[in-house]
Design an enzyme around this catalytic site. Structure first.
Site, PDB file in Angstrom:
ATOM      1  N   ARG A 192      28.183   5.892  26.841  1.00  0.00           N
ATOM      2  CA  ARG A 192      26.851   5.803  26.243  1.00  0.00           C
ATOM      3  C   ARG A 192      26.722   6.794  25.085  1.00  0.00           C
ATOM      4  NH1 ARG A 192      26.033   6.259  31.552  1.00  0.00           N
ATOM      5  NH2 ARG A 192      24.970   8.263  31.440  1.00  0.00           N
ATOM      6  N   GLY A 193      27.851   7.049  24.425  1.00  0.00           N
ATOM      7  CA  GLY A 193      27.822   7.969  23.306  1.00  0.00           C
ATOM      8  C   GLY A 193      26.854   7.510  22.233  1.00  0.00           C
ATOM      9  N   GLU A 213      32.509  15.109  13.400  1.00  0.00           N
ATOM     10  CA  GLU A 213      33.892  14.640  13.382  1.00  0.00           C
ATOM     11  C   GLU A 213      34.161  14.005  12.014  1.00  0.00           C
ATOM     12  OE1 GLU A 213      36.574  13.066  16.937  1.00  0.00           O
ATOM     13  OE2 GLU A 213      35.128  11.567  16.264  1.00  0.00           O
ATOM     14  N   ARG A 231      25.686  -3.557  21.545  1.00  0.00           N
ATOM     15  CA  ARG A 231      26.069  -2.484  22.460  1.00  0.00           C
ATOM     16  C   ARG A 231      24.909  -2.077  23.360  1.00  0.00           C
ATOM     17  NH1 ARG A 231      28.243   3.287  20.165  1.00  0.00           N
ATOM     18  NH2 ARG A 231      28.816   4.271  22.147  1.00  0.00           N
ATOM     19  N   ASP A 252      29.082  16.622  18.437  1.00  0.00           N
ATOM     20  CA  ASP A 252      30.194  16.546  17.481  1.00  0.00           C
ATOM     21  C   ASP A 252      29.771  16.436  16.027  1.00  0.00           C
ATOM     22  OD1 ASP A 252      32.139  16.336  19.529  1.00  0.00           O
ATOM     23  OD2 ASP A 252      31.823  14.190  19.665  1.00  0.00           O
ATOM     24  N   TRP A 279      44.174   5.608  14.966  1.00  0.00           N
ATOM     25  CA  TRP A 279      42.854   4.991  14.848  1.00  0.00           C
ATOM     26  C   TRP A 279      41.982   5.497  13.694  1.00  0.00           C
ATOM     27  CZ3 TRP A 279      38.576   8.161  15.063  1.00  0.00           C
ATOM     28  CH2 TRP A 279      38.782   9.447  15.595  1.00  0.00           C
ATOM     29  N   GLU A 338      26.706   7.725  18.701  1.00  0.00           N
ATOM     30  CA  GLU A 338      27.289   8.108  17.425  1.00  0.00           C
ATOM     31  C   GLU A 338      26.566   7.454  16.247  1.00  0.00           C
ATOM     32  OE1 GLU A 338      30.089   4.681  18.644  1.00  0.00           O
ATOM     33  OE2 GLU A 338      28.831   6.196  19.624  1.00  0.00           O
ATOM     34  N   GLU A 341      28.763  17.213  25.149  1.00  0.00           N
ATOM     35  CA  GLU A 341      29.439  17.402  23.865  1.00  0.00           C
ATOM     36  C   GLU A 341      28.510  17.040  22.705  1.00  0.00           C
ATOM     37  OE1 GLU A 341      33.402  15.554  21.745  1.00  0.00           O
ATOM     38  OE2 GLU A 341      33.498  16.010  23.890  1.00  0.00           O
ATOM     39  N   GLN A 372      31.147  11.433  11.406  1.00  0.00           N
ATOM     40  CA  GLN A 372      30.185  10.961  12.382  1.00  0.00           C
ATOM     41  C   GLN A 372      29.667  12.125  13.211  1.00  0.00           C
ATOM     42  OE1 GLN A 372      32.636   8.043  14.414  1.00  0.00           O
ATOM     43  NE2 GLN A 372      33.174   9.460  16.041  1.00  0.00           N
ATOM     44  N   THR A 373      28.466  11.946  13.737  1.00  0.00           N
ATOM     45  CA  THR A 373      27.922  12.877  14.716  1.00  0.00           C
ATOM     46  C   THR A 373      27.777  12.110  16.027  1.00  0.00           C
ATOM     47  OG1 THR A 373      25.611  12.355  14.144  1.00  0.00           O
ATOM     48  CG2 THR A 373      26.664  14.199  12.982  1.00  0.00           C
ATOM     49  N   GLY A 402      41.648   1.725  11.499  1.00  0.00           N
ATOM     50  CA  GLY A 402      42.173   1.373  12.815  1.00  0.00           C
ATOM     51  C   GLY A 402      43.652   1.639  12.969  1.00  0.00           C
TER      52      GLY A 402
END
Length: 369
Positions: free
Chosen positions: A166-167, A142, A315, A140, A233, A169, A138, A155-156, A237
């Site tokens: 393990r995105g 978004e 992270r 994105d 969200w 972003e 994918e 965001q990408t 949030g």
């Protein structure tokens, strides 16, 4: 008296010299201030912006796309070049390309909903999740709505082989109001690199390397566009939810572009024609970034990116292999990958005309709710 006259003359001469010197210094300081702009102008003349992004071939909706869901909320123009996606209290909506592509250049001019947009998500992305449920790829764009007076955020992201944990972003603000007029958003995906564009400005580049392994998207993907209610969200949030008093919320798409080789996602070996088209895609003008564009990308990321996974050491204790860590840039971010506090209040809404230049002030408040 003659001594006094000579003294006055010397004083006048000194004042004339001081005034002349000051004018020269003012000119010098002005040139120093303008030097970055002069360099940018020189680069623009030497390497004009990527004209291919302004003159790409487009496809009518009916020839390249089909409804995904919420069909009553999909409104097509008479010439079939523009489509509106509506969100109301009954449903959102979305469409997808009729084919999946081995690689490609995917693009559309978009205009987002205005006024109160909290809880709303508009997405423009490629994926193969319908075919590969657990190992999908994918890419994105978004866009996250906000309360009245607050800027749209976006965001990408990149997923490869189902690597949602393990995105990769990154999150940003825009330098313009995306609800006022159309801007082009593009995703280039080749065998070697991924580039996200807004108009002719590359905002993110991912170069493939061996260490990335299956985290680099490699299976055929289709192009999608959706609008939906993510009240749980999307804004603070879930603190601010979608308010249907302002419905319908409308996202418009026009000048849709699909450039790539349509492929069967279950084929393990692509046809020779797809391999040839992939090679052509790698050599296309929009597959390389000019010096002017690279400067614009650096400027965008410095002014408008407020989160980067590459600097999120909580992270990723070791940055993912595609990250190129800039020590000076790293100083701007906390261990969470977010900007340090002192860097989050620099750009406030301006009453003057909004510039379309990358160097202009943000159109909204950079605080994330």
């Amino acid at each position: 008296m003659h001594g006094v006259s000579r003294q006055n003359s010397l004083i006048r001469t000194q004042k004339t010299f001081d005034h002349s010197y000051q004018r020269q210094m003012d000119k010098f300081h002005f040139l120093c201030t303008m030097l970055p702009c002069l360099i940018l102008l020189f680069l623009h003349l030497l390497c004009p912006a990527n004209a291919a992004l302004n003159n790409i071939a487009t496809v009518p909706f009916g020839k390249g796309f089909s409804p995904l869901w919420g069909e009553p909320n999909i409104k097509r123009s008479a010439d079939d070049k523009t489509v509106q996606l509506h969100l109301n209290q009954n449903t959102g909506s979305g469409f997808k390309s009729s084919d999946l592509y081995s690689h490609g250049f995917f693009s559309a001019k978009m205009k987002l909903p205005s006024d109160y947009t909290a809880g709303i998500v508009v997405a423009f992305y490629t994926t193969n999740g319908d075919v590969f449920k657990r190992t999908h790829d994918e890419l994105d764009f978004e866009f996250l709505g906000n309360i009245r007076g607050k800027a749209w955020r976006f965001q990408t992201n990149m997923y490869g082989n189902g690597s949602t944990s393990r995105g990769r972003e990154e999150r940003y603000y825009l330098w313009f109001d995306p609800s006022r007029e159309f801007h082009r958003y593009s995703i280039l995906w080749t065998t070697k690199k991924i580039i996200f564009y807004i108009d002719d400005v590359p905002i993110r580049e991912i170069i493939r390397n061996q260490e990335m392994g299956a985290d680099y998207p490699s299976k055929p993907m289709a192009l999608y566009a959706t609008i939906w209610d993510a009240s749980d969200w999307a804004t603070s949030g879930g603190r601010y939810r979608t308010n249907y008093k302002y419905a319908p919320f409308i996202a418009e798409f026009t000048d849709l572009a699909l450039h790539g080789c349509a492929a069967d996602p279950l084929e393990e070996i692509f046809s020779s024609s797809c391999i040839e088209q992939d090679d052509q895609l790698d050599s296309a003008s929009y597959a390389s970034i000019s010096p002017q564009q690279r400067m614009a990308m650096k400027n965008f990321r410095h002014k408008h990116m407020y989160y980067s996974y590459c600097y999120d050491t909580l992270r990723y204790s070791v940055p993912p292999p595609e990250c190129l860590i800039d020590p000076s840039e790293k100083l701007r971010f906390k261990e969470t990958g977010r900007l340090k506090f002192e860097g989050r209040h620099r750009h406030r809404r301006s009453k003057r005309s909004r510039s379309q230049d990358i160097g202009a002030r943000n159109y909204g408040n950079e605080d994330e709710d």
